[in-house]
Scaffold this motif. Structure first.
Motif, PDB file in Angstrom:
ATOM      1  N   LYS A  19       0.826  -1.200   0.000  1.00 37.51           N
ATOM      2  CA  LYS A  19       0.000   0.000   0.000  1.00 37.51           C
ATOM      3  C   LYS A  19       0.861   1.251   0.000  1.00 37.51           C
ATOM      4  O   LYS A  19       1.873   1.327   0.697  1.00 37.51           O
ATOM      5  N   CYS A  20       0.435   2.230  -0.795  1.00 33.79           N
ATOM      6  CA  CYS A  20       1.027   3.576  -0.780  1.00 33.79           C
ATOM      7  C   CYS A  20      -0.066   4.530  -0.309  1.00 33.79           C
ATOM      8  O   CYS A  20      -1.079   4.708  -0.993  1.00 33.79           O
ATOM      9  N   LYS A  21       0.154   5.153   0.831  1.00 32.85           N
ATOM     10  CA  LYS A  21      -0.859   5.999   1.453  1.00 32.85           C
ATOM     11  C   LYS A  21      -0.267   7.367   1.775  1.00 32.85           C
ATOM     12  O   LYS A  21       0.877   7.484   2.214  1.00 32.85           O
ATOM     13  N   GLU A  22      -1.079   8.406   1.560  1.00 30.82           N
ATOM     14  CA  GLU A  22      -0.682   9.766   1.923  1.00 30.82           C
ATOM     15  C   GLU A  22      -1.613  10.295   3.005  1.00 30.82           C
ATOM     16  O   GLU A  22      -2.815  10.021   3.001  1.00 30.82           O
ATOM     17  N   HIS A  23      -1.012  11.063   3.910  1.00 33.35           N
ATOM     18  CA  HIS A  23      -1.757  11.581   5.062  1.00 33.35           C
ATOM     19  C   HIS A  23      -1.266  12.990   5.378  1.00 33.35           C
ATOM     20  O   HIS A  23      -0.052  13.257   5.341  1.00 33.35           O
ATOM     21  N   GLU A  67     -14.543  33.527  21.090  1.00 32.50           N
ATOM     22  CA  GLU A  67     -13.602  32.550  21.619  1.00 32.50           C
ATOM     23  C   GLU A  67     -12.760  31.973  20.481  1.00 32.50           C
ATOM     24  O   GLU A  67     -13.237  31.822  19.352  1.00 32.50           O
ATOM     25  N   PHE A  68     -11.538  31.653  20.819  1.00 27.29           N
ATOM     26  CA  PHE A  68     -10.615  31.053  19.847  1.00 27.29           C
ATOM     27  C   PHE A  68     -10.294  29.631  20.292  1.00 27.29           C
ATOM     28  O   PHE A  68      -9.926  29.394  21.456  1.00 27.29           O
ATOM     29  N   ARG A  69     -10.448  28.714  19.388  1.00 30.36           N
ATOM     30  CA  ARG A  69     -10.174  27.316  19.701  1.00 30.36           C
ATOM     31  C   ARG A  69      -9.452  26.652  18.540  1.00 30.36           C
ATOM     32  O   ARG A  69      -9.675  26.997  17.375  1.00 30.36           O
ATOM     33  N   PRO A  70      -8.576  25.677  18.842  1.00 29.93           N
ATOM     34  CA  PRO A  70      -7.855  24.985  17.762  1.00 29.93           C
ATOM     35  C   PRO A  70      -8.754  23.969  17.057  1.00 29.93           C
ATOM     36  O   PRO A  70      -9.568  23.288  17.695  1.00 29.93           O
ATOM     37  N   VAL A  71      -8.586  23.898  15.744  1.00 27.25           N
ATOM     38  CA  VAL A  71      -9.323  22.933  14.925  1.00 27.25           C
ATOM     39  C   VAL A  71      -8.316  22.075  14.172  1.00 27.25           C
ATOM     40  O   VAL A  71      -7.412  22.606  13.517  1.00 27.25           O
ATOM     41  N   LYS A  72      -8.454  20.776  14.272  1.00 29.11           N
ATOM     42  CA  LYS A  72      -7.534  19.853  13.606  1.00 29.11           C
ATOM     43  C   LYS A  72      -8.086  19.478  12.243  1.00 29.11           C
ATOM     44  O   LYS A  72      -9.217  19.028  12.112  1.00 29.11           O
ATOM     45  N   PHE A  73      -7.249  19.671  11.219  1.00 30.61           N
ATOM     46  CA  PHE A  73      -7.597  19.318   9.845  1.00 30.61           C
ATOM     47  C   PHE A  73      -6.769  18.095   9.443  1.00 30.61           C
ATOM     48  O   PHE A  73      -5.564  18.024   9.726  1.00 30.61           O
ATOM     49  N   THR A  74      -7.396  17.158   8.760  1.00 35.73           N
ATOM     50  CA  THR A  74      -6.705  15.940   8.323  1.00 35.73           C
ATOM     51  C   THR A  74      -7.108  15.598   6.894  1.00 35.73           C
ATOM     52  O   THR A  74      -8.147  16.047   6.384  1.00 35.73           O
ATOM     53  N   GLY A  75      -6.283  14.792   6.280  1.00 30.12           N
ATOM     54  CA  GLY A  75      -6.557  14.288   4.939  1.00 30.12           C
ATOM     55  C   GLY A  75      -5.921  12.928   4.756  1.00 30.12           C
ATOM     56  O   GLY A  75      -4.782  12.703   5.199  1.00 30.12           O
ATOM     57  N   ASP A  76      -6.627  12.007   4.113  1.00 28.43           N
ATOM     58  CA  ASP A  76      -6.114  10.654   3.871  1.00 28.43           C
ATOM     59  C   ASP A  76      -6.504  10.223   2.469  1.00 28.43           C
ATOM     60  O   ASP A  76      -7.627  10.471   2.013  1.00 28.43           O
ATOM     61  N   ASN A  77      -5.561   9.560   1.821  1.00 23.90           N
ATOM     62  CA  ASN A  77      -5.813   9.073   0.463  1.00 23.90           C
ATOM     63  C   ASN A  77      -4.896   7.886   0.187  1.00 23.90           C
ATOM     64  O   ASN A  77      -3.701   7.915   0.512  1.00 23.90           O
ATOM     65  N   ILE A  78      -5.455   6.835  -0.386  1.00 22.26           N
ATOM     66  CA  ILE A  78      -4.670   5.652  -0.772  1.00 22.26           C
ATOM     67  C   ILE A  78      -4.349   5.772  -2.255  1.00 22.26           C
ATOM     68  O   ILE A  78      -5.241   5.756  -3.108  1.00 22.26           O
ATOM     69  N   ILE A  79      -3.073   5.892  -2.569  1.00 23.28           N
ATOM     70  CA  ILE A  79      -2.626   6.059  -3.954  1.00 23.28           C
ATOM     71  C   ILE A  79      -2.530   4.712  -4.663  1.00 23.28           C
ATOM     72  O   ILE A  79      -2.903   4.588  -5.834  1.00 23.28           O
ATOM     73  N   LEU A  80      -2.057   3.696  -3.949  1.00 21.57           N
ATOM     74  CA  LEU A  80      -1.839   2.381  -4.568  1.00 21.57           C
ATOM     75  C   LEU A  80      -2.142   1.313  -3.532  1.00 21.57           C
ATOM     76  O   LEU A  80      -1.724   1.419  -2.371  1.00 21.57           O
ATOM     77  N   PHE A  81      -2.857   0.269  -3.959  1.00 19.27           N
ATOM     78  CA  PHE A  81      -3.152  -0.858  -3.068  1.00 19.27           C
ATOM     79  C   PHE A  81      -3.155  -2.141  -3.883  1.00 19.27           C
ATOM     80  O   PHE A  81      -3.851  -2.248  -4.889  1.00 19.27           O
ATOM     81  N   GLN A  82      -2.362  -3.107  -3.435  1.00 18.79           N
ATOM     82  CA  GLN A  82      -2.308  -4.424  -4.070  1.00 18.79           C
ATOM     83  C   GLN A  82      -2.242  -5.476  -2.970  1.00 18.79           C
ATOM     84  O   GLN A  82      -1.619  -5.265  -1.926  1.00 18.79           O
ATOM     85  N   LEU A  97      -2.965  15.209  -2.080  1.00 18.48           N
ATOM     86  CA  LEU A  97      -2.874  15.966  -0.834  1.00 18.48           C
ATOM     87  C   LEU A  97      -1.595  16.784  -0.715  1.00 18.48           C
ATOM     88  O   LEU A  97      -1.425  17.489   0.279  1.00 18.48           O
ATOM     89  N   PHE A  98      -0.708  16.709  -1.729  1.00 20.66           N
ATOM     90  CA  PHE A  98       0.554  17.445  -1.664  1.00 20.66           C
ATOM     91  C   PHE A  98       0.797  18.146  -2.994  1.00 20.66           C
ATOM     92  O   PHE A  98       0.492  17.611  -4.057  1.00 20.66           O
ATOM     93  N   GLU A  99       1.362  19.335  -2.902  1.00 21.62           N
ATOM     94  CA  GLU A  99       1.820  20.079  -4.076  1.00 21.62           C
ATOM     95  C   GLU A  99       3.144  20.735  -3.731  1.00 21.62           C
ATOM     96  O   GLU A  99       3.362  21.157  -2.581  1.00 21.62           O
ATOM     97  N   VAL A 100       4.037  20.830  -4.719  1.00 19.27           N
ATOM     98  CA  VAL A 100       5.346  21.449  -4.498  1.00 19.27           C
ATOM     99  C   VAL A 100       5.581  22.493  -5.573  1.00 19.27           C
ATOM    100  O   VAL A 100       5.179  22.322  -6.730  1.00 19.27           O
ATOM    101  N   TYR A 101       6.223  23.580  -5.152  1.00 18.20           N
ATOM    102  CA  TYR A 101       6.486  24.717  -6.041  1.00 18.20           C
ATOM    103  C   TYR A 101       7.837  25.298  -5.649  1.00 18.20           C
ATOM    104  O   TYR A 101       8.160  25.417  -4.458  1.00 18.20           O
TER     105      TYR A 101
END
Length: 398
Positions: free
Chosen positions: A41-45, A63-78, A271-275
């Motif tokens: 498996k190839c997974k990105e998080h 009021e100010f409060r922290p919010v957790k953001f997440t992302g998950d994606n499976i690129i390859l699975f065999q 879920l990723f970009e590079v510049y």
């Protein structure tokens, strides 16, 4: 106690290769199972936290409060079955395996706010009992070649920035900086020259000229909502001396992206970009605006002979930033072009011992200069023997 383990033939693999290894089962007693299977498996998080404002209607305060953001994606699975339902005796059992990593798949990547992981999991599936498992992570490098880069970055480009120095509504002259690329692609570990020209027609000094390359990575999340966070790192920087007032300078900056810089490939990632951003900055003395040139560049981590050749200036650049060499001085006692030149007088090889006689020089080209006016006593005697010119009546008479 029985155990299973995954062994790889090597620690690091490259996209386009086969990951080869062995699945090893060591049983102290006979074991019944439904399946022995191996998952690849190839997974990105991605993950990060942001502070969000929220109005509390009960207290009437924000009021100010922290919010957790997440992302998950499976690129390859065999998944492959190494052995179907059955029973194995006690001892060691080895099952070889191989998985193919397609070209263009992302590199292994690990940061605080996200990662891309290639993992293997070996499972001995047993009915009504705990499964026997082992999990291993393998490192994968994704190659980025010239043909993977945008064609826009492979074309020659010249950029410039100009500023007019003003002081109390009086013009103090202009400054122009020019940046010339044969292409905007850098190969990791390979030196590349960039031509920089600076014309300072003002009465202010340019203190220094600096160049920076930044890597900007965007982490994209999907929960609880679509969001992103960008992190910027300077991966290369250099500088050279400036230019005095009413002066100009042309130099070459040698740029080499270090081998220890992580150059990821996110071509199929969601879920990723590079510049990569290059910035040239000319610092002007006093309270005046600096000149800046900002452009996008690309970075490859491999160079093959079949890749597009790039025109470089390494032969002209001596140090990290050097000026043009001075023009050569004229030769003393140099022979006149177009005139026959004796071989012995100027250190040229003699043909006296040669098997072939030297070629005879051809006829000289006629001189284009006007002949000088005659003078001297002989010319005066010649004039005395000549007849005087005719008078007007003789010239117009019948």
């Amino acid at each position: 106690m029985s155990s299973v383990s995954i062994r790889f033939n090597k620690a690091t693999y490259v996209t386009g290769e086969m990951i080869e290894g062995q699945a090893v089962c060591q049983f102290r007693s006979p074991k019944q199972f439904r399946k022995i299977k191996l998952r690849f498996k190839c997974k990105e998080h991605t993950q990060y936290s942001k502070t969000k404002a929220r109005y509390n209607s009960l207290s009437g305060k924000t009021e100010f409060r922290p919010v957790k953001f997440t992302g998950d994606n499976i690129i390859l699975f065999q998944e492959i079955n190494l052995l179907e339902q059955g029973e194995l005796p006690s001892g060691e059992h080895v099952f070889p395996f191989s998985f193919y990593i397609p070209h263009g798949f992302p590199s292994s990547f690990h940061r605080k706010n996200g990662d891309i992981t290639y993992s293997f999991k070996l499972i001995v599936d047993r009915a009504f009992k705990f499964d026997i498992e082992d999990k291993k992570i393998v490192n994968v490098i994704s190659l980025i070649r010239f043909h993977d880069i945008s064609q826009i970055l492979l074309s020659p480009l010249t950029l410039s920035d100009e500023n007019t120095i003003c002081c109390w509504c009086c013009s103090g002259g202009s400054i122009e900086v020019q940046l010339e690329f044969d292409n905007r692609v850098f190969t990791q570990g390979k030196a590349k020259s960039i031509r920089v020209s600076c014309s300072n027609m003002s009465n202010k000094n340019i203190e220094e000229i600096s160049l920076k390359i930044k890597q900007k990575i965007k982490f994209i999340t999907t929960s609880p909502s679509q969001n992103s966070k960008e992190i910027s790192d300077t991966i290369y920087k250099t500088q050279t001396s400036g230019v005095g007032a009413h002066g100009d300078k042309t130099c070459f900056l040698i740029v080499t992206i270090p081998d220890n810089v992580d150059v990821p490939n996110f071509s199929v990632s969601r879920l990723f970009e590079v510049y990569y951003e290059l910035k040239l900055k000319a610092v002007v003395s006093g309270c005046h605006k600096d000149l800046e040139i900002v452009t996008e560049v690309g970075i490859t981590n491999v160079l093959h002979p079949a890749d597009a050749p790039q025109r470089t200036f390494e032969n002209d650049a001596i140090n990290n930033a050097t000026d043009y060499p001075p023009m050569p001085m004229p030769m003393v006692n140099a022979p006149v072009i177009g005139m026959p030149m004796p071989a012995e007088g100027y250190g040229l090889p003699s043909y006296s011992d040669s098997a072939y006689p030297p070629e005879q020089p051809g006829p000289l080209a006629p001189c284009n200069r006007e002949p000088s006016a005659p003078s001297g006593p002989e010319y005066a005697q010649l004039l005395s023997n000549e007849l005087p010119p005719p008078s007007y009546n003789q010239a117009v008479g019948n």
